[in-house]
Design a protein around this motif. Structure first.
Motif, short mmCIF file in Angstrom:
data_model
loop_
_atom_site.label_atom_id
_atom_site.label_comp_id
_atom_site.label_asym_id
_atom_site.label_seq_id
_atom_site.Cartn_x
_atom_site.Cartn_y
_atom_site.Cartn_z
N LEU A 10 0.77 -1.26 0.03
CA LEU A 10 -0.03 -0.04 -0.08
C LEU A 10 1.02 1.52 0.02
N GLY A 11 2.16 1.19 -0.77
CA GLY A 11 2.71 2.63 -0.79
C GLY A 11 1.71 3.64 -1.60
N ALA A 12 2.52 3.68 -2.62
CA ALA A 12 1.64 5.33 -3.21
C ALA A 12 1.46 4.66 -4.15
N MET A 13 1.25 4.07 -5.16
CA MET A 13 0.87 3.18 -6.09
C MET A 13 0.05 1.96 -6.06
N GLY A 14 0.18 1.30 -4.86
CA GLY A 14 -0.34 0.28 -4.42
C GLY A 14 -1.54 0.73 -3.54
N TRP A 31 -3.24 -5.30 2.59
CA TRP A 31 -1.79 -4.87 4.08
C TRP A 31 -0.97 -4.90 3.13
N ASN A 32 0.39 -4.27 4.30
CA ASN A 32 1.51 -3.70 3.91
C ASN A 32 1.77 -3.85 5.16
N ARG A 33 3.52 -3.91 4.53
CA ARG A 33 4.36 -4.31 6.03
C ARG A 33 4.31 -3.51 6.83
N THR A 34 4.24 -2.21 6.67
CA THR A 34 4.17 -1.32 7.78
C THR A 34 2.83 -0.57 7.82
N PRO A 35 1.92 -1.18 8.97
CA PRO A 35 0.79 -1.46 9.02
C PRO A 35 0.37 0.13 9.02
N GLY A 36 0.44 1.10 9.92
CA GLY A 36 -0.44 2.28 9.39
C GLY A 36 -0.48 2.89 7.87
N ARG A 37 0.35 2.40 7.22
CA ARG A 37 -0.39 2.42 5.76
C ARG A 37 -1.86 2.20 5.24
N ALA A 38 -2.19 1.24 5.80
CA ALA A 38 -3.63 1.01 5.94
C ALA A 38 -4.51 1.36 6.21
N CYS A 65 1.82 -4.76 -5.41
CA CYS A 65 2.20 -3.74 -5.74
C CYS A 65 3.17 -3.09 -5.02
N LEU A 66 4.64 -3.61 -4.71
CA LEU A 66 5.37 -3.38 -4.00
C LEU A 66 6.27 -2.56 -4.35
N PHE A 67 7.89 -2.83 -3.72
CA PHE A 67 9.16 -1.90 -4.43
C PHE A 67 9.69 -2.05 -5.42
N ASP A 68 9.98 -3.15 -5.57
CA ASP A 68 10.78 -4.11 -6.43
C ASP A 68 10.73 -5.54 -6.42
N THR A 92 4.08 -4.36 -9.30
CA THR A 92 4.99 -4.40 -9.28
C THR A 92 6.59 -3.90 -10.84
N THR A 93 6.92 -2.99 -10.96
CA THR A 93 7.98 -2.26 -11.82
C THR A 93 9.04 -3.91 -11.85
N THR A 94 8.84 -4.61 -12.45
CA THR A 94 10.15 -5.56 -12.92
C THR A 94 11.07 -5.48 -14.22
N MET A 119 1.45 2.32 -16.23
CA MET A 119 1.97 3.80 -17.21
C MET A 119 1.14 4.31 -16.84
N ALA A 120 1.48 5.02 -15.39
CA ALA A 120 0.25 6.28 -15.08
C ALA A 120 1.30 6.37 -13.81
N VAL A 121 0.91 7.92 -12.98
CA VAL A 121 1.99 8.40 -11.39
C VAL A 121 0.37 7.96 -10.33
N PRO A 122 0.54 7.49 -9.39
CA PRO A 122 -0.73 7.25 -8.29
C PRO A 122 -2.16 8.32 -8.81
N GLU A 123 -1.43 9.12 -9.05
CA GLU A 123 -2.91 10.65 -9.61
C GLU A 123 -3.60 10.09 -10.52
P1 NDP Z 1 6.19 3.39 -2.15
O1 NDP Z 1 7.26 3.92 -2.16
O2 NDP Z 1 5.13 4.19 -2.18
O3 NDP Z 1 5.97 1.50 -2.27
C1 NDP Z 1 6.42 0.61 -1.87
C2 NDP Z 1 5.87 -0.40 -1.00
O4 NDP Z 1 6.43 -1.84 -1.28
C3 NDP Z 1 5.38 0.00 0.14
O5 NDP Z 1 4.15 -1.05 0.17
C4 NDP Z 1 6.51 -0.92 1.09
O6 NDP Z 1 6.05 -1.01 2.51
C5 NDP Z 1 6.57 -1.72 0.56
N1 NDP Z 1 8.07 -2.71 0.80
C6 NDP Z 1 9.16 -2.01 0.07
N2 NDP Z 1 9.75 -3.23 0.49
C7 NDP Z 1 9.19 -3.96 0.93
C8 NDP Z 1 9.58 -5.47 1.00
N3 NDP Z 1 10.66 -6.13 1.31
N4 NDP Z 1 8.94 -6.61 1.78
C9 NDP Z 1 7.28 -6.26 1.79
N5 NDP Z 1 6.64 -4.56 1.25
C10 NDP Z 1 7.80 -4.07 0.73
O7 NDP Z 1 6.24 2.62 -3.75
P2 NDP Z 1 4.95 2.51 -5.12
O8 NDP Z 1 3.75 2.43 -4.56
O9 NDP Z 1 4.65 4.49 -5.81
O10 NDP Z 1 5.25 1.94 -6.21
C11 NDP Z 1 4.90 0.33 -6.06
C12 NDP Z 1 5.25 -0.14 -7.24
O11 NDP Z 1 4.35 0.47 -8.16
C13 NDP Z 1 6.82 -0.22 -7.95
O12 NDP Z 1 7.27 -0.96 -8.45
C14 NDP Z 1 6.54 1.45 -9.10
O13 NDP Z 1 7.98 0.62 -10.09
C15 NDP Z 1 5.67 1.28 -9.37
N6 NDP Z 1 5.18 1.90 -10.59
C16 NDP Z 1 4.70 3.26 -9.27
C17 NDP Z 1 4.69 4.63 -10.30
C18 NDP Z 1 4.31 6.32 -9.29
O14 NDP Z 1 4.31 7.24 -9.49
N7 NDP Z 1 4.62 5.77 -8.22
C19 NDP Z 1 4.33 4.18 -11.57
C20 NDP Z 1 4.46 3.23 -12.33
C21 NDP Z 1 4.97 1.85 -11.68
P3 NDP Z 1 6.58 -0.27 3.69
O15 NDP Z 1 4.73 1.56 3.57
O16 NDP Z 1 6.87 -1.43 4.58
O17 NDP Z 1 8.13 -0.05 3.63
#
Ligand code: NDP
Length: 289
Positions: A10-14, A31-38, A65-68, A92-94, A119-123
Motif C-alpha cells: 500500500l505504497g503510493a501506487m498500491g 495489507w502493508n508491511r508497515t501497518p499505518g499505511r493501511a 504492488c511492492l517496491f521491486d 510491481t515494476t520488474t 503507465m501512470a502516476v498514482p494520481e
Molecule cells: P512506494 O515506495 O510508495 O511503496 C513501496 C511499497 O513496497 C510499500 O508498500 C512498502 O512497504 C513495500 N515494500 C518495500 N519493500 C518491501 C519488502 N521487502 N517487504 C514488504 N513490503 C515492501 O512505491 P509505489 O507504491 O510508488 O510503487 C510501487 C510499485 O509501482 C513500484 O514497483 C513502482 O515502480 C511501480 N510504479 C509506481 C509508479 C509511481 O508513480 N509511483 C508509476 C508506475 C509504476 P512499507 O510501507 O512497509 O515500506
C-alpha cells in the motif's frame, strides 16, 4: 465464494489501486508491511489484514504492488504453497526476465501469474489517460478485466509474461532520456541566468511538436529504408550535435548525457553511412556491444 480482491503493498501506487477498487464497491482486503499505511483504506471500507498470510486467506485475486522484484519474492515466497490455485497479478515494476522468472516460480507452485506494468502516476489511476499493460495467460486477463478497467485503459500483450514489462521499459527509456535532455538544456541556459521554469515553458511545446516526428522515424526503421528522400542525414546530425557539445562545454555544462548520442552517430558515419538518414542509429543501438 467471495469476490474479494487482496492488495499486497500500500505504497503510493498500491493505495491508489486499492482505492479505485473500493470506490467501485469491490470488497477488498489490504495489507502493508508497515501497518499505518493501511489505515486510510480501512476507513474507506477495506478489510485490513495484519499479516500477509491473513490477507491471502480469501479466494479472490491477489494484486501485488511492492517496491521491486526482491520485495515481491520476500513477500510471496513464504506462502507459495498456500497460493496454489490462486491468481496473482503483479503490478510491481520488474524487468522482463524477472517477470518471466516469477511466472516460472508461480507455475511450479500451481499459481496463475499475470504480470502488469503501470503507465501512470498514482494520481492518474482511475482516469482515462492512465494505462496498465498486461501479459501472461489471456484467460486471467479477461477474467479480471472489470477490475483492471477501474484503473485506466487495459492493454494485453500476449502470453509471454515479460512483454508488459518490455513495453513499459522501452517507453520509459524515452521518458528518462527526454528528462535528462531537458535538464541538460536547463543547465545550459541556467548558466546564463535563465530559470528552469522559463525554459520549461518554451521547451514543453517544442518537445510536444517534435513527437510528431516519431511516426516518420518509425516508418523509416520498419522499412529499413534509411536512404529515402527527406531524411535528415547522419552528417547533418553530426554537425548539429557537435555544435551542441561545444555550446554546452562553453557554458560549463557536463556533456555526459549528450556525448553518447554524438558517439553513436559518428560510429554510423565511420561505418560509411554518413549520407543516410539519422534514423539509421537504430541499427547501431540494436547491436549488442
Ligand atoms: P512506494 O515506495 O510508495 O511503496 C513501496 C511499497 O513496497 C510499500 O508498500 C512498502 O512497504 C513495500 N515494500 C518495500 N519493500 C518491501 C519488502 N521487502 N517487504 C514488504 N513490503 C515492501 O512505491 P509505489 O507504491 O510508488 O510503487 C510501487 C510499485 O509501482 C513500484 O514497483 C513502482 O515502480 C511501480 N510504479 C509506481 C509508479 C509511481 O508513480 N509511483 C508509476 C508506475 C509504476 P512499507 O510501507 O512497509 O515500506
Amino acid at each position: 465464494m467471495t469476490t474479494r480482491t487482496t492488495f499486497l503493498g500500500l505504497g503510493a501506487m498500491g493505495s491508489a489501486l486499492a482505492a479505485a477498487a473500493l470506490d467501485a464497491g469491490r470488497p477488498s482486503v489490504v495489507w502493508n508491511r508497515t501497518p499505518g499505511r493501511a489505515r486510510a483504506l480501512g476507513e474507506r471500507g477495506a478489510t485490513v489484514a495484519e499479516t500477509a498470510d491473513k490477507a491471502i486467506t480469501d479466494d479472490g485475486v491477489i494484486v501485488v504492488c511492492l517496491f521491486d522484484h526482491q520485495s515481491v519474492r520476500a513477500v510471496l515466497d513464504p506462502f507459495a504453497a498456500d497460493l496454489a490455485g490462486r491468481t496473482v497479478i503483479n503490478l510491481t515494476t520488474t524487468t522482463p526476465n524477472q517477470a518471466r522468472g516469477l511466472a516460472t516460480w508461480a507455475a511450479e507452485h500451481g499459481i496463475t501469474y499475470l504480470d502488469g506494468a503501470i503507465m501512470a502516476v498514482p494520481e492518474m489511476i482511475g482516469h482515462p489517460d492512465a494505462a496498465v499493460f498486461y501479459s501472461g495467460p489471456e484467460a486471467a486477463f479477461e477474467e479480471n478485466r472489470e477490475l483492471f478497467d477501474l484503473w485506466g485503459r487495459s492493454d494485453y500483450f500476449g502470453a509471454d509474461p515479460g512483454m508488459a514489462s518490455l513495453r513499459d521499459m522501452a517507453m520509459l527509456v524515452g521518458m528518462y532520456t527526454m528528462f535528462a535532455g531537458f535538464l541538460h538544456g536547463a543547465a545550459m541556459v541556467g548558466a546564463a541566468g535563465v530559470s528552469a521554469a522559463e525554459f520549461a515553458r518554451r521547451q514543453t511545446p517544442f518537445l510536444a511538436a517534435m513527437t510528431g516526428q516519431l511516426a516518420g522515424l518509425a516508418a523509416t526503421v520498419d522499412a529499413e529504408d534509411y536512404g529515402g528522400a527527406g531524411q535528415q542525414s547522419l552528417e547533418f546530425t553530426e554537425a548539429a550535435l557537435a555544435s551542441l557539445v561545444t555550446a554546452s562545454l562553453d557554458q560549463g555544462v557536463n556533456v555526459e548525457v549528450l556525448r553518447p548520442v554524438l558517439d553513436v552517430v559518428r560510429r554510423q558515419i565511420a561505418a560509411g553511412y554518413g549520407g543516410q538518414g539519422t534514423a539509421r542509429i537504430f541499427e547501431e543501438l540494436r547491436k549488442s556491444r
